[in-house]
Design a protein around this motif. Sequence first.
Motif, short mmCIF file in Angstrom:
data_model
loop_
_atom_site.label_atom_id
_atom_site.label_comp_id
_atom_site.label_asym_id
_atom_site.label_seq_id
_atom_site.Cartn_x
_atom_site.Cartn_y
_atom_site.Cartn_z
N ASP A 118 0.83 -1.20 0.00
CA ASP A 118 0.00 0.00 0.00
C ASP A 118 0.87 1.25 0.00
O ASP A 118 0.58 2.23 -0.68
CB ASP A 118 -0.88 0.04 1.26
N LEU A 125 2.33 1.97 -3.35
CA LEU A 125 1.35 2.56 -4.26
C LEU A 125 1.04 3.99 -3.86
O LEU A 125 0.82 4.86 -4.69
CB LEU A 125 0.06 1.73 -4.26
N ILE A 176 2.75 -5.52 -12.20
CA ILE A 176 2.62 -4.27 -11.46
C ILE A 176 3.90 -3.47 -11.52
O ILE A 176 3.89 -2.26 -11.78
CB ILE A 176 2.23 -4.56 -9.99
N ALA A 220 -1.58 1.15 -12.31
CA ALA A 220 -2.73 1.21 -11.41
C ALA A 220 -3.80 0.21 -11.85
O ALA A 220 -4.37 -0.51 -11.02
CB ALA A 220 -3.31 2.62 -11.40
N ALA A 239 -2.63 -3.29 -11.06
CA ALA A 239 -2.71 -3.52 -9.62
C ALA A 239 -4.16 -3.72 -9.19
O ALA A 239 -4.46 -4.56 -8.33
CB ALA A 239 -2.10 -2.34 -8.87
N LEU A 240 -5.04 -2.97 -9.82
CA LEU A 240 -6.46 -3.07 -9.47
C LEU A 240 -7.00 -4.46 -9.81
O LEU A 240 -7.65 -5.11 -8.98
CB LEU A 240 -7.23 -1.99 -10.23
N SER A 289 -5.82 -7.18 -7.33
CA SER A 289 -5.92 -6.99 -5.89
C SER A 289 -7.01 -7.85 -5.27
O SER A 289 -8.05 -8.10 -5.87
CB SER A 289 -6.20 -5.52 -5.59
N ASN A 333 -6.58 -1.95 -0.41
CA ASN A 333 -5.64 -1.83 -1.51
C ASN A 333 -6.37 -1.40 -2.79
O ASN A 333 -5.86 -0.60 -3.57
CB ASN A 333 -4.94 -3.18 -1.71
N THR A 345 -5.65 1.77 -5.33
CA THR A 345 -5.55 1.68 -6.79
C THR A 345 -6.61 2.55 -7.46
O THR A 345 -6.35 3.15 -8.51
CB THR A 345 -5.71 0.23 -7.28
N LEU A 392 -5.24 6.01 -7.44
CA LEU A 392 -4.18 6.09 -8.45
C LEU A 392 -4.78 6.25 -9.83
O LEU A 392 -4.40 7.13 -10.60
CB LEU A 392 -3.37 4.80 -8.43
#
Lengths: 102, 321, 486, 91
Positions: B161, B164, C15, C121, C124-125, C128, C133, C137, C140
């Motif tokens: 986290d 990011l 990522i 982003a 990552a989304l 996840s 988290n 994302t 982001l």
Amino acid sequence: MSAAFLFALVGVGLFSLGLYALIVHAHLLRKILAINVMGSGVFLVLVALAKRTGESQPDAVPHALVITGIVVAVSATALALTLMLKLTAETGRAELPEDQGK
Amino acid sequence: MEALTLLHWTFDILLGLGLLWLGWRVLTSPDLFNAIVLFVAFGLLMALAWVRLDAPDIALAEAAIGAGLTGALLLAAFAKLRTVEKNHDIAGQLEKGKLENRSFQWWPATFLLVVAAGLGHTVLSLPHYATGLSAEVSANLKSSGVSNPVTAVLLNFRGYDTLLEMVVLLLALLGVWSISGSALPREAAPGPILDTLSRLLTPVLILVAAYLLWVGAHAPGGAFQAGAVLGAAGVLLLLSGWRLSSHLAGLPLRIILVAGPVAFVAMAVFTMLTGGQFLEYPRAEAGTLILFLETAATLSIGTTLAALFLGERPKNKREYP
Amino acid sequence: MGALLSEISWGVVLILLPLAGGIACFLFPRAAKVLGLVSVFAVLLSVSGLGWNIKVNGIYRHAIGGWNAPLGIDLYADGLSLLMLAATALVGFGISVYSADYFEREDAARFWPIWLLLLAALNALFLSADVFNLYVTLELMGLAAVALAALAGGRDALGGAMRYLLASLLGSLAYLFGVALLYHGFGSMDIAMLAVRVEASPAVWAALGLMSVGLLLKTALFPLHFWLPPAHASAPAPVSALLSALVVKGSFYILLRLWLEIFGPLGGGVDTLFGLLGTGAILWGSLQALRQTRLKLLVAYSTVAQIGYFFISFPLAASAGVTAWSAAAYLVLSHALAKAAMFLATGNVLRFGGHDRIADLDRVVQRLPLTACAFALAGVSIMGLPPSGGFVGKWLLLQAALTQDRWDLVSVIILGGVLAAGYVFKVIGHAFTLADISHESREVPAKMEWAALLLAFGAILLGFLASPVLSLVGIGVPFGVSEVSP
Amino acid sequence: MQILYLALALFLLVNLGAGMWRVLRGPTAADRMLAGQLFGTTAVAVLLLLAQTTGNVALRDVALVFALLAAVTAVAFVRRAWTEERTNNES
């Protein structure tokens, strides 16, 4: 009722106040302030309820989440303020232009 | 003992009411500048609330970011807004901010009362005791490399986290630079008072940042708080008319801005090449590695926050833009 | 080779790679274009790596930091995630090729780092498994999207971006409130754990409400779509393509994932509401699209309408789960390809003629044949005509509706297709004819035309790939039932 | 002793209300800002008292950061908002 719930309710109140102001006000600086107040409300809910562990030490995870959240909030605020200034320079009004094509 | 409990309650209730009242005034104050000052005060009360909720780490972050840097950002934006409006010859904007508040709107107000009541009911319906993840945190604290649980969560358990989040900061800066173009000319030199103040205060701020960074391993503090205080030092320097010299404003500045995320990415590659999971630090060196990550993060966060305050991309002739 | 492929944790690569690429573009702006293209291509390869991973080992799970959920954050990918990642990489690559010629020196230095971070982003989304988290994302993705939407500068773009930013922040905050309630109600942020622990309670309902509203706002489902047309229509063409094809899908994916795992099993009539709003979106968006006089706004309103179709799946999923969800997945994928192609084609028209007034499109078909072809092919998929990805998606949706005798939804699906045909042919019609004002023509680089055309081909090609794609989506049983029937 | 500290903290919290009044009244921006600064100073005192009652020494760090950042906001005001106002009034 305990301090945890007291502050959580304050958080709910701040969230709602901010949402009201976001809807009602046209000036962009006010909208940005409103978003920030809403954010503080959510953070307050997250952290206040972490106090329900029944011990002196609260749950540390929400604390970490909120620190993340505060940094995200300041980043978003900086971007929003820049956009506002540029938009105002372009249109002469610190408000959203009328909807196009709606 | 009874009196003490009563005092605690009175304090909390007053603080809670104060927060709500201030929040309301921030959003309805007829004067925009007033609203900003009230927002800074609101940030201070929030920090007190964090203290009351046993969250000193957040109180530190709030004092530095919520009240301090956001306040400075808002004040600077307010000033620029006035200049812009003067250039446009439309004086009405700030006045308009005053007028709109007279109109109280019933529909949104009623709707939000319902929302607030529903959410309030929901919050009260939650169990009165819940340990959350506190047991897991304390069980694994020993192997995390630090003894402050919040730092353990931020840099180890949920370090991803944090990675990011530093990208969020970087993205905000990229957006700001992309929108606002290159820097304004150098500001007028400060008077003797400000000059002396900044000379005195900047080293103190940097020292405090270093202290917070170091202390974060076992007490409230850490990269974000330290970064925010470092950012405040940068803001102070910028306000006293200081600008990065143009040969440093290019690649060297950008390298510092990305030092935090790059350190994390490097750490991720390192941990995975040595057979671990993504960001799985070797247990024995976890403390050292975390301090390394935090130092890089502090530098990046501080520089990014100061750059966000400046708003424009520092001039550098050899490169575009 | 196979051993190496399955050895590497491709999810993490997906990522870190665009992240590092974005940082490199930021550090070395002169090389941004090359670095960007290389990174996006590498992401495309890594998705195949992850696909291999998943095909061999099943569901991908990676405990970050060696901690497992709930203390740590897990990465998670099943067939559905893979589909979204693949769509992102594919469409992103097409748009990147286009952007390489679209953005000149300075604009390129601004575009590439933000786009690569947006790609990080999105990846990552889709990977996840943790609700907080996902919030990070989301932020982001939102900030990157806003920064990109503002790239063009000027009144319209800045206004659109500002509105977009406010809507996006509001959506994220509502979502975060939901996360707070879920965590404090059930003590975890891991989706799978929450799925086991949740039970009907005020906290779940409030979380459902807050997260749905937040995500619907970000997905721009009618009537929360107000921010989309100005933002998507005033951005540079490749950015509009990214926003419409990919960013909107990010928040939809979260909603779908939360619904499948956490909220759906609780039932409760929300799916009916989603269906109604979806119907509203199809009708309202299509009618608005028909009314537009500017091509870009038409395409943007078409997005509003097509988003409606995704939500028709919710009320149908109750008894025809797999078919309805497969339909949604297929529609998301084919819309991503087709809409990217459409926006890129529009960008070509804009660059060629300097305007996008539909009535004044001057013999585009003869003068930009590849672009006109791209627009028409993408239109075929948007309308849902065979053989195209859009057709398969809508056909599955119709099947699900027919098995439940939902004639109301059947008629909406068909009517939406007819209306879409209306606005697509409106454009095509004007593209053939001689306009009153003949416009100055500027050369359009071949790569920009081909990028649009190939994406449109992709949307058509999807019509032939129904069974392999659907069997891929079924990996890890994201929709709750193992067999997937095309 | 604890009671005394807490009572003092409470008293200062109430005092913040008085500062608030000045922020709201003005009349000039400088008045408001100064009142805001007073707010910060009082909050520092409240924090120090709370540090004493709860025995949590970390709160002193918070107070320190408070005090430092208040100075930075004050400078931001003087260098940005205030100079603007002065030129506004002169013109």
